[in-house]
Design an enzyme around this catalytic site. Structure first.
Site, mmCIF file in Angstrom:
data_model
loop_
_atom_site.group_PDB
_atom_site.id
_atom_site.type_symbol
_atom_site.label_atom_id
_atom_site.label_comp_id
_atom_site.label_asym_id
_atom_site.label_seq_id
_atom_site.Cartn_x
_atom_site.Cartn_y
_atom_site.Cartn_z
ATOM 1 N N LEU A 101 -7.973 -4.720 3.089
ATOM 2 C CA LEU A 101 -8.169 -3.268 3.138
ATOM 3 C C LEU A 101 -6.762 -2.668 3.033
ATOM 4 O O LEU A 101 -5.818 -3.200 3.620
ATOM 5 C CB LEU A 101 -8.832 -2.854 4.458
ATOM 6 N N ASP A 102 -6.655 -1.566 2.295
ATOM 7 C CA ASP A 102 -5.345 -0.909 2.161
ATOM 8 C C ASP A 102 -4.832 -0.471 3.529
ATOM 9 O O ASP A 102 -5.612 -0.269 4.459
ATOM 10 C CB ASP A 102 -5.467 0.363 1.317
ATOM 11 N N ARG A 103 -3.545 -0.241 3.584
ATOM 12 C CA ARG A 103 -2.922 0.260 4.822
ATOM 13 C C ARG A 103 -3.652 1.524 5.314
ATOM 14 O O ARG A 103 -3.864 1.696 6.504
ATOM 15 C CB ARG A 103 -1.456 0.557 4.495
#
Ligand code: URA
Length: 236
Positions: A101-103
């Site tokens: 998952l992206d930051r």
């Protein structure tokens, strides 16, 4: 497997450090009897400082990933591993996230040290649903669901078009998107491709497994019942 190696592989220390733990009498069985490095004892019978050991290899856990944490072992800033016991980073085989998952994305992140399980969950061939709640900067235009479901949407610098994805509208700026693959920044790029911008992204569910009452930044091990739920089809 020799006990020293078994315990060192769980990240409790180097083999030298674990050997010292045996010498100091810190490793016992469930009845409190001191164990020696050559003893043959099942994993669940072993205690270190009176505590049961972490689970053996083959573990699967879910983390409620907060915004601001990176799915990496060594990037700058806060890492998902900071939310787990420090020794989890030292385990062999290594514990890694199943996809990323992206930051700036929150939600359900699975982690495992089991390569077969990782493949089964992440490979688009297995079509396990990943469900996202998307908040958008601009109003939906009305044609997005059809475009995403077409199986023809081609993202910049991708060779293959995206697999069909299902979108349901929550309101003019919020939607629920179900993907069966996990390309780089996929959700953000899909909405960029239809002229919008993702302001907030959250993943509440993978397969049939939801976050339930797991609070942000918490994690828990998944048992057999959770695994069955994971591979069950999500409710439509
Ligand atoms: N798609 C994205 O764009 N970001 C994520 O974190 C997950 C899916």
């Amino acid at each position: 497997m020799k006990l020293v190696k078994l315990i060192a592989n769980l990240g409790y220390g180097s083999r030298k450090e674990v050997t010292a733990m045996f010498r100091e009498g810190r490793i016992t069985n469930a009845q409190g009897e001191v164990l020696y490095a050559d003893d043959q004892v099942a994993h669940h019978e072993i205690r270190l400082d009176d505590e049961p050991l972490d689970p053996p290899s083959g573990l699967l856990l879910m983390l409620h990933k907060p915004i601001g944490y990176t799915c990496s072992t060594k990037d700058q800033g806060e890492l998902i591993y900071d939310l787990l016991p420090p020794r989890f980073r030292l385990r062999s085989p290594a514990v890694s996230s199943i996809g990323r998952l992206d930051r700036d994305t929150s939600g359900l992140l699975l982690m495992t040290d089991d390569g077969v399980l990782l493949h089964r969950i992440s490979s688009p061939k297995h079509k396990l649903a990943k469900i996202y709640e998307v908040t958008l900067a601009r109003d939906l235009q009305g044609n997005e669901a059809e475009i995403f479901a077409s199986g023809k949407l081609q993202l910049v610098s991708e060779r293959e078009p995206l697999a069909p994805a299902q979108m349901t509208v929550i309101n003019s700026r919020q939607a629920r998107l179900t993907l069966t693959e996990g390309r780089y920044h996929q959700v953000r790029r899909m909405f960029a491709a239809v002229g919008n911008h993702v302001e907030a992204l959250h993943r509440p569910q993978v397969g049939g497994l939801t976050l339930g009452d797991l609070m942000v930044a918490e994690w828990r091990l998944l048992d057999d019942a959770d695994r069955q739920q994971l591979f069950a089809q999500p409710a439509a």
